[in-house]
Write an enzyme that holds these catalytic residues in place. Structure first.
Site, PDB file in Angstrom:
ATOM      1  N   GLU A  97       9.521  -0.473  14.737  1.00  0.00           N
ATOM      2  CA  GLU A  97      10.566  -1.350  15.239  1.00  0.00           C
ATOM      3  C   GLU A  97      10.046  -2.067  16.480  1.00  0.00           C
ATOM      4  OE1 GLU A  97      13.622   0.845  17.844  1.00  0.00           O
ATOM      5  OE2 GLU A  97      13.361   2.182  16.114  1.00  0.00           O
ATOM      6  N   CYS A 123       5.309  -5.403  -3.018  1.00  0.00           N
ATOM      7  CA  CYS A 123       4.892  -6.762  -3.350  1.00  0.00           C
ATOM      8  C   CYS A 123       6.017  -7.630  -3.895  1.00  0.00           C
ATOM      9  CB  CYS A 123       3.743  -6.729  -4.350  1.00  0.00           C
ATOM     10  SG  CYS A 123       2.227  -6.029  -3.661  1.00  0.00           S
TER      11      CYS A 123
END
Length: 338
Positions: A97, A123
């Protein structure tokens, strides 16, 4: 999922500057390649990938993404204040984060009213982000959405090379990490908009998605390591892809439409050829960029679309099929009328 009011208002990419050949990577692994009895030119002969690109560092990748977005907005004559959401879909993350979206949002100076978040799905992330943003536009929640993806494969490639050239590396460990040497870097961004407010008429018509998450351990990636059951992933991926294509034919009548191009996730030559054959689509309609970019993850399909646009290979009225698959495994297929 069908859209009547969503358009692609802008699309652009930027190449990473450092070009690394497959032979350069193999030169670092020479001792173990000989120890395992593997043939020369292994990466290119198995995957068709001659080279890939890397950023010098993550800051360079972020700066390039900001530059791409600025160019898209300028060309579309859209002010930042008009954008309702910014979504990042990259696998590459420097931090747990904050989100990559927050970093790019802040570096761009986006207004506080513009939502921002990451969508992570291996992906398939970019296509998922298109779905989410398209739904927000279709229901009238926002007028414009930015989707960005900055892939930086250099750190994982470096750590993989260190593992694979170690004298303690086993043949099993080598094979499990071989796919990591196919990864490449790029940045790409797309601006979606309500069709009535788009400077283009490139319609995003929607798509279908399917999951086969019983195969959720075939490719497992961490920040500095990735292991892949390449043959298992290929077989399971083909099965899921053909099932998703069948659903696209049933729900979106793809078998009755004339597609100009099919843009598939670019893993490498063997994978792409087998998927194309399994679906029965015309291989001449499948553009290929893996030879010089490698596998750029979720950026692969939008990169192919952006490159075709920049090379003026897309004509008004072209029907395009976007076909993505990601570890987990999940598959999405989408339709664009250019």
């Amino acid at each position: 999922m069908f859209f009547e009011n969503v358009s692609i208002a802008g699309l652009a990419y930027q190449d990473a500057p450092l070009v690394t050949s497959s032979m350069e990577l193999e030169n670092e692994l020479q001792d173990n390649l000989e120890r395992f009895g593997m043939r020369p030119n292994l990466i290119e002969s198995l995957t068709g990938i001659r080279e890939r690109r890397f950023w010098e560092n993550n800051e360079q990748a972020m700066a390039a993404t900001v530059n791409v977005v600025e160019n898209i907005l300028a060309e579309a004559k859209i002010d930042k204040s008009q954008v309702g959401v910014l979504i990042n879909s990259s696998v590459s993350k420097e931090f747990i984060e904050p989100s990559v979206a927050a970093i790019i949002h802040g570096d761009l100076g986006m207004p506080p009213e513009c939502m921002n978040f990451d969508i992570s799905n291996a992906c398939l992330g970019f296509l998922n982000a298109m779905e989410v943003a398209g739904n927000m536009i279709e229901r009238g929640q926002i007028d414009y959405a930015l989707i960005v993806d900055a892939e930086n494969a250099a750190p994982l490639t470096t750590s993989t090379l260190q593992r694979l050239k170690s004298p303690e590396c086993t043949l099993e460990a080598f094979r499990a990490r071989f796919a990591s040497l196919t990864l490449g870097s790029t940045t790409v961004a797309m601006l979606l908009s309500h069709k009535d407010k788009s400077p283009t008429q490139h319609q995003f018509l929607g798509g279908v998605s399917r999951a086969a998450t019983q195969h959720n351990r075939l490719c497992v990636g961490r920040m500095d390591d990735m292991t892949t059951d390449a043959s298992g992933l290929l077989m399971s991926g083909i099965e899921l892809t053909t099932a998703t294509y069948k659903e696209a034919c049933e729900k979106m009548a793809w078998h009755q439409k004339d597609f100009a191009h099919y843009l598939l996730h670019q893993v490498g030559e063997t994978h792409l050829n087998k998927v194309v054959k399994a679906m029965g689509v015309d291989p001449e309609k499948v553009p290929r960029f893996y030879q010089t970019y490698g596998n750029t993850g979720p950026a692969s399909i939008p990169l192919a679309l952006a490159k075709m646009q920049s090379e003026e290979r897309l004509k008004t009225g072209d029907r395009l099929g976007l076909m993505g698959i990601g570890s987990g495994i999940n598959c999405s297929m989408m339709e664009i009328l250019w």
